[in-house]
Design a protein around this motif. Sequence first.
Motif, PDB file in Angstrom:
ATOM      1  N   THR A   9       0.807  -1.221   0.000  1.00 16.13           N
ATOM      2  CA  THR A   9       0.000   0.000   0.000  1.00 16.13           C
ATOM      3  C   THR A   9       0.841   1.273   0.000  1.00 16.13           C
ATOM      4  O   THR A   9       0.290   2.364   0.028  1.00 16.13           O
ATOM      5  CB  THR A   9      -0.930   0.024   1.228  1.00 16.13           C
ATOM      6  OG1 THR A   9      -0.121  -0.027   2.416  1.00 16.13           O
ATOM      7  CG2 THR A   9      -1.901  -1.141   1.204  1.00 16.13           C
ATOM      8  N   ASP A  29      -1.965   3.851   0.614  1.00 15.89           N
ATOM      9  CA  ASP A  29      -2.284   4.382   1.945  1.00 15.89           C
ATOM     10  C   ASP A  29      -2.984   5.740   1.886  1.00 15.89           C
ATOM     11  O   ASP A  29      -3.789   6.056   2.746  1.00 15.89           O
ATOM     12  CB  ASP A  29      -1.008   4.525   2.781  1.00 15.89           C
ATOM     13  CG  ASP A  29      -0.356   3.201   3.084  1.00 15.89           C
ATOM     14  OD1 ASP A  29      -1.073   2.183   3.105  1.00 15.89           O
ATOM     15  OD2 ASP A  29       0.867   3.189   3.310  1.00 15.89           O
ATOM     16  N   SER A  30      -2.678   6.521   0.866  1.00 14.35           N
ATOM     17  CA  SER A  30      -3.283   7.851   0.779  1.00 14.35           C
ATOM     18  C   SER A  30      -4.811   7.759   0.685  1.00 14.35           C
ATOM     19  O   SER A  30      -5.524   8.581   1.267  1.00 14.35           O
ATOM     20  CB  SER A  30      -2.719   8.626  -0.410  1.00 14.35           C
ATOM     21  OG  SER A  30      -2.898   7.896  -1.612  1.00 14.35           O
ATOM     22  N   GLN A  32      -6.641   5.248   1.926  1.00 14.88           N
ATOM     23  CA  GLN A  32      -7.075   4.803   3.247  1.00 14.88           C
ATOM     24  C   GLN A  32      -7.093   5.987   4.215  1.00 14.88           C
ATOM     25  O   GLN A  32      -8.021   6.143   5.003  1.00 14.88           O
ATOM     26  CB  GLN A  32      -6.146   3.709   3.762  1.00 14.88           C
ATOM     27  CG  GLN A  32      -6.537   3.164   5.107  1.00 14.88           C
ATOM     28  CD  GLN A  32      -5.575   2.089   5.600  1.00 14.88           C
ATOM     29  OE1 GLN A  32      -4.577   1.773   4.964  1.00 14.88           O
ATOM     30  NE2 GLN A  32      -5.878   1.534   6.755  1.00 14.88           N
ATOM     31  N   TYR A  57       4.736   1.321   6.363  1.00 19.99           N
ATOM     32  CA  TYR A  57       3.266   1.365   6.397  1.00 19.99           C
ATOM     33  C   TYR A  57       2.750   2.326   7.458  1.00 19.99           C
ATOM     34  O   TYR A  57       1.977   3.233   7.166  1.00 19.99           O
ATOM     35  CB  TYR A  57       2.675  -0.032   6.624  1.00 19.99           C
ATOM     36  CG  TYR A  57       1.188   0.024   6.887  1.00 19.99           C
ATOM     37  CD1 TYR A  57       0.308   0.366   5.871  1.00 19.99           C
ATOM     38  CD2 TYR A  57       0.668  -0.213   8.154  1.00 19.99           C
ATOM     39  CE1 TYR A  57      -1.061   0.459   6.097  1.00 19.99           C
ATOM     40  CE2 TYR A  57      -0.694  -0.130   8.388  1.00 19.99           C
ATOM     41  CZ  TYR A  57      -1.543   0.203   7.365  1.00 19.99           C
ATOM     42  OH  TYR A  57      -2.897   0.305   7.603  1.00 19.99           O
ATOM     43  N   SER A  60       4.127   6.156   6.987  1.00 17.32           N
ATOM     44  CA  SER A  60       3.555   6.769   5.779  1.00 17.32           C
ATOM     45  C   SER A  60       2.051   6.956   5.911  1.00 17.32           C
ATOM     46  O   SER A  60       1.498   7.952   5.440  1.00 17.32           O
ATOM     47  CB  SER A  60       3.854   5.907   4.547  1.00 17.32           C
ATOM     48  OG  SER A  60       5.222   5.863   4.289  1.00 17.32           O
ATOM     49  N   GLY A  61       1.391   5.990   6.540  1.00 16.41           N
ATOM     50  CA  GLY A  61      -0.055   6.088   6.728  1.00 16.41           C
ATOM     51  C   GLY A  61      -0.437   7.274   7.595  1.00 16.41           C
ATOM     52  O   GLY A  61      -1.350   8.035   7.258  1.00 16.41           O
ATOM     53  N   PHE A 111      -2.428   3.221  12.339  1.00 12.78           N
ATOM     54  CA  PHE A 111      -1.789   2.663  11.155  1.00 12.78           C
ATOM     55  C   PHE A 111      -0.739   1.729  11.720  1.00 12.78           C
ATOM     56  O   PHE A 111       0.381   2.141  12.013  1.00 12.78           O
ATOM     57  CB  PHE A 111      -1.143   3.742  10.297  1.00 12.78           C
ATOM     58  CG  PHE A 111      -2.087   4.409   9.335  1.00 12.78           C
ATOM     59  CD1 PHE A 111      -2.274   3.899   8.067  1.00 12.78           C
ATOM     60  CD2 PHE A 111      -2.785   5.535   9.714  1.00 12.78           C
ATOM     61  CE1 PHE A 111      -3.146   4.506   7.175  1.00 12.78           C
ATOM     62  CE2 PHE A 111      -3.650   6.152   8.830  1.00 12.78           C
ATOM     63  CZ  PHE A 111      -3.833   5.636   7.568  1.00 12.78           C
TER      64      PHE A 111
END
Length: 118
Positions: A9, A29-30, A32, A57, A60-61, A111
């Motif tokens: 992701t 992820d963007s 989400q 993950y 970045s999330g 996240f």
Amino acid sequence: IPQISYASTAPELSDPGRYEFFSRVVPPDSYQAQAMVAVVRALGWSYVSTLASEGNYGESGVEAFVQSSREAGGLCIAQSIKIPREPKPGEFAKVIGRLMETSTARGVVLFANEDDIR
């Protein structure tokens, strides 16, 4: 060699110049993060904390969530906490203690990987 991922992701994988033959079956992820901002706003929350697993993950999330919340406006991040990659005994108790320091935050946006959430 074409690559298709069922779980990757990371948003940087969306760069076709760098990853010309990469495709995924899940959104980055963007997306989400945008959905999580929408959920937080739908719940009427304006003050939340974030919790991320250390690594691509989680970090970045949360970064994408913070960016989306800035763009949407009306949402304040109480604090952002990272769970270390290899947490020592008692680390999760410390994390919970830190979250409790900002008891006026309405929720915690996660996240995190499956083991950290458990």
